[in-house]
Design a protein around this motif. Sequence first.
Motif, PDB file in Angstrom:
ATOM      1  N   MET A  59       6.277  -0.809   3.623  1.00 45.84           N
ATOM      2  CA  MET A  59       5.253  -1.161   2.948  1.00 45.84           C
ATOM      3  C   MET A  59       4.310   0.333   2.860  1.00 45.84           C
ATOM      4  O   MET A  59       3.561   0.388   1.796  1.00 45.84           O
ATOM      5  CB  MET A  59       4.223  -2.337   3.609  1.00 45.84           C
ATOM      6  CG  MET A  59       2.916  -2.393   2.907  1.00 45.84           C
ATOM      7  SD  MET A  59       2.081  -3.750   3.787  1.00 45.84           S
ATOM      8  CE  MET A  59       0.554  -3.552   3.386  1.00 45.84           C
ATOM      9  N   TYR A  60       4.121   0.833   3.939  1.00 48.84           N
ATOM     10  CA  TYR A  60       3.369   1.937   3.991  1.00 48.84           C
ATOM     11  C   TYR A  60       3.733   3.354   3.488  1.00 48.84           C
ATOM     12  O   TYR A  60       3.306   4.155   3.103  1.00 48.84           O
ATOM     13  CB  TYR A  60       2.820   2.262   5.550  1.00 48.84           C
ATOM     14  CG  TYR A  60       1.975   1.290   5.961  1.00 48.84           C
ATOM     15  CD1 TYR A  60       0.503   1.165   5.386  1.00 48.84           C
ATOM     16  CD2 TYR A  60       2.432   0.200   6.731  1.00 48.84           C
ATOM     17  CE1 TYR A  60      -0.236  -0.085   5.804  1.00 48.84           C
ATOM     18  CE2 TYR A  60       1.557  -0.627   7.079  1.00 48.84           C
ATOM     19  CZ  TYR A  60       0.213  -1.080   6.584  1.00 48.84           C
ATOM     20  OH  TYR A  60      -0.785  -2.075   6.837  1.00 48.84           O
ATOM     21  N   MET A 118       6.492  -2.313  -4.834  1.00 48.49           N
ATOM     22  CA  MET A 118       5.473  -2.802  -4.000  1.00 48.49           C
ATOM     23  C   MET A 118       5.362  -4.435  -3.974  1.00 48.49           C
ATOM     24  O   MET A 118       5.228  -5.070  -2.899  1.00 48.49           O
ATOM     25  CB  MET A 118       4.257  -2.140  -4.031  1.00 48.49           C
ATOM     26  CG  MET A 118       4.173  -0.608  -3.895  1.00 48.49           C
ATOM     27  SD  MET A 118       2.532   0.153  -4.157  1.00 48.49           S
ATOM     28  CE  MET A 118       1.687  -0.372  -2.879  1.00 48.49           C
ATOM     29  N   ASP A 121       8.316  -5.744  -2.359  1.00 46.51           N
ATOM     30  CA  ASP A 121       8.330  -5.726  -0.881  1.00 46.51           C
ATOM     31  C   ASP A 121       7.547  -6.768  -0.415  1.00 46.51           C
ATOM     32  O   ASP A 121       7.693  -7.417   0.757  1.00 46.51           O
ATOM     33  CB  ASP A 121       7.677  -4.211  -0.770  1.00 46.51           C
ATOM     34  CG  ASP A 121       7.251  -4.176   0.918  1.00 46.51           C
ATOM     35  OD1 ASP A 121       8.290  -4.147   1.544  1.00 46.51           O
ATOM     36  OD2 ASP A 121       5.953  -4.233   1.410  1.00 46.51           O
ATOM     37  N   ARG A 122       6.146  -7.097  -0.816  1.00 39.41           N
ATOM     38  CA  ARG A 122       5.454  -8.271  -0.558  1.00 39.41           C
ATOM     39  C   ARG A 122       6.169  -9.607  -0.847  1.00 39.41           C
ATOM     40  O   ARG A 122       5.875 -10.624   0.209  1.00 39.41           O
ATOM     41  CB  ARG A 122       4.162  -8.232  -1.110  1.00 39.41           C
ATOM     42  CG  ARG A 122       3.304  -7.067  -0.935  1.00 39.41           C
ATOM     43  CD  ARG A 122       2.973  -6.862   0.537  1.00 39.41           C
ATOM     44  NE  ARG A 122       3.782  -6.139   1.333  1.00 39.41           N
ATOM     45  CZ  ARG A 122       3.959  -6.315   2.619  1.00 39.41           C
ATOM     46  NH1 ARG A 122       3.356  -7.066   3.397  1.00 39.41           N
ATOM     47  NH2 ARG A 122       4.815  -5.789   3.291  1.00 39.41           N
ATOM     48  N   ALA A 125       8.584  -9.710   2.337  1.00 39.79           N
ATOM     49  CA  ALA A 125       7.771  -9.870   3.726  1.00 39.79           C
ATOM     50  C   ALA A 125       7.257 -11.252   3.804  1.00 39.79           C
ATOM     51  O   ALA A 125       7.417 -11.589   4.936  1.00 39.79           O
ATOM     52  CB  ALA A 125       6.920  -8.567   3.622  1.00 39.79           C
ATOM     53  N   TYR A 132      13.810  -9.747   6.106  1.00 41.87           N
ATOM     54  CA  TYR A 132      12.952  -8.583   5.644  1.00 41.87           C
ATOM     55  C   TYR A 132      13.633  -7.319   5.923  1.00 41.87           C
ATOM     56  O   TYR A 132      13.878  -6.264   5.030  1.00 41.87           O
ATOM     57  CB  TYR A 132      11.440  -8.385   6.119  1.00 41.87           C
ATOM     58  CG  TYR A 132      10.802  -7.406   5.641  1.00 41.87           C
ATOM     59  CD1 TYR A 132      10.252  -7.323   4.410  1.00 41.87           C
ATOM     60  CD2 TYR A 132      10.660  -6.123   6.318  1.00 41.87           C
ATOM     61  CE1 TYR A 132       9.416  -6.368   3.726  1.00 41.87           C
ATOM     62  CE2 TYR A 132       9.946  -4.989   5.857  1.00 41.87           C
ATOM     63  CZ  TYR A 132       9.206  -5.327   4.665  1.00 41.87           C
ATOM     64  OH  TYR A 132       8.589  -4.162   4.081  1.00 41.87           O
ATOM     65  N   CYS A 141      14.178   0.932   0.800  1.00 42.97           N
ATOM     66  CA  CYS A 141      12.712   1.544   0.214  1.00 42.97           C
ATOM     67  C   CYS A 141      12.961   2.867  -0.271  1.00 42.97           C
ATOM     68  O   CYS A 141      12.320   3.362  -1.364  1.00 42.97           O
ATOM     69  CB  CYS A 141      12.106   1.330   1.424  1.00 42.97           C
ATOM     70  SG  CYS A 141      10.237   1.927   1.120  1.00 42.97           S
ATOM     71  N   THR A 240      -3.864  -8.635   2.174  1.00 43.44           N
ATOM     72  CA  THR A 240      -2.783  -7.663   1.799  1.00 43.44           C
ATOM     73  C   THR A 240      -2.329  -7.697   0.322  1.00 43.44           C
ATOM     74  O   THR A 240      -2.257  -6.634  -0.404  1.00 43.44           O
ATOM     75  CB  THR A 240      -1.321  -7.721   2.382  1.00 43.44           C
ATOM     76  OG1 THR A 240      -1.608  -7.417   4.026  1.00 43.44           O
ATOM     77  CG2 THR A 240      -0.338  -6.597   2.113  1.00 43.44           C
ATOM     78  N   CYS A 241      -2.062  -9.097  -0.082  1.00 49.96           N
ATOM     79  CA  CYS A 241      -1.619  -9.166  -1.525  1.00 49.96           C
ATOM     80  C   CYS A 241      -2.819  -9.010  -2.636  1.00 49.96           C
ATOM     81  O   CYS A 241      -2.617  -8.404  -3.631  1.00 49.96           O
ATOM     82  CB  CYS A 241      -1.194 -10.437  -1.706  1.00 49.96           C
ATOM     83  SG  CYS A 241       0.593 -10.792  -0.774  1.00 49.96           S
ATOM     84  N   HIS A 244      -3.272  -5.260  -3.380  1.00 51.10           N
ATOM     85  CA  HIS A 244      -2.184  -4.785  -4.166  1.00 51.10           C
ATOM     86  C   HIS A 244      -2.411  -5.310  -5.651  1.00 51.10           C
ATOM     87  O   HIS A 244      -2.305  -4.630  -6.631  1.00 51.10           O
ATOM     88  CB  HIS A 244      -0.927  -5.294  -3.834  1.00 51.10           C
ATOM     89  CG  HIS A 244       0.213  -4.817  -4.660  1.00 51.10           C
ATOM     90  ND1 HIS A 244       1.290  -5.488  -5.139  1.00 51.10           N
ATOM     91  CD2 HIS A 244       0.413  -3.491  -5.139  1.00 51.10           C
ATOM     92  CE1 HIS A 244       2.152  -4.924  -5.766  1.00 51.10           C
ATOM     93  NE2 HIS A 244       1.540  -3.343  -5.934  1.00 51.10           N
ATOM     94  N   TYR A 290      -7.209  -0.014  -0.374  1.00 51.89           N
ATOM     95  CA  TYR A 290      -6.303  -0.361   0.812  1.00 51.89           C
ATOM     96  C   TYR A 290      -6.805  -0.155   2.123  1.00 51.89           C
ATOM     97  O   TYR A 290      -6.450  -0.717   3.046  1.00 51.89           O
ATOM     98  CB  TYR A 290      -5.111   0.565   0.560  1.00 51.89           C
ATOM     99  CG  TYR A 290      -4.154  -0.088  -0.565  1.00 51.89           C
ATOM    100  CD1 TYR A 290      -3.096  -0.991  -0.232  1.00 51.89           C
ATOM    101  CD2 TYR A 290      -4.016   0.549  -1.696  1.00 51.89           C
ATOM    102  CE1 TYR A 290      -2.425  -1.641  -1.155  1.00 51.89           C
ATOM    103  CE2 TYR A 290      -3.069  -0.072  -2.751  1.00 51.89           C
ATOM    104  CZ  TYR A 290      -2.214  -1.292  -2.335  1.00 51.89           C
ATOM    105  OH  TYR A 290      -1.503  -1.780  -3.421  1.00 51.89           O
TER     106      TYR A 290
END
Length: 311
Positions: A59-60, A118, A121-122, A125, A132, A141, A240-241, A244, A290
């Motif tokens: 993620m990062y 991204m 990825d979410r 996760a 994951y 990634c 988090t979502c 994004h 973020y």
Amino acid sequence: MLWRNQSFNSIFILLGIFNHSPTHTFLFSLVLGIFTVALLGNLAMVLLIYLDRQLHTPMYLLLSQLSLMDLTLICTTVPKMTFNYLSGCKSISLAACGTQIFFYVSLLGAECFLLAVMAYDRYVAICHPLRYTILMNQKLCVLMTIASWTLGSLDGILVLAFALSFSYCGSLEIHHFFCDVAALLPLSCTDTSAFEQLLFICCVVMLVFPVSVVIISYSRVLRAVIHMSSRESRRKAFTTCSSHLSVVGLYYGAAMFMYMRPASSHTPDQDKIVSAFYTILTPMLNPLIYSLRNQEVTRALKKLVRNGKLI
């Protein structure tokens, strides 16, 4: 001025977005302030994720690449615009114009694909947390990140090759503050209709496909979040979502408004304002969104500032 032999000695004139009236001088100062915040914010985000081992996750890693793209994008347009405004020299060589076109198109395309990665990825996760590390491991990634950069660069090369293949005649004044290919085409004295159709198809592929991935991913994420039993898990997932989705909405919304409308509906002033929004303002907002809404980023920032690694 006339186009002579399409050599690298040919000169265009960037008309810019500001004049020297008091209002425009204030707006120019505001843009410089936004540029400074964007530059420092994205640079800090890249360094923060690199220095803090706890942020060495997919993620990062993706977030650091987004900041790197934004950092490069804003440095592609604003320094030249600033130099032209302060010096009064509005000229730009063909080589410099081509460089701007390549980086601008490549970075926009790469960011389109990266935002879709991204979103995936979410989705993994939140919807498949136990799998994951298999579905979104470090190697995958990195491969997806490289693919985003590569696809964006291929689009940049394609657009640049076509743009430089045309003959230009008459006034070489570009009604923009940087060399945008859409602003360059009206100066051509050859038929560009086929290229404009190709450009539209590229925009559809690089906007509609990633947007579809984002919509599908987050529709499933939303359904999974709603059914979470833990309030804390729901809060963390929403935080988090939503960060994004805020970035996605700002970026894709402006890009689709700019590149997926008929050419007849475009006006130079409108195009300059919209371009300024997603090439100057959005890169500033991304690290703020973020960092302010992500507890892990905030924790890492406080830790590194306390240890003196960022200052």
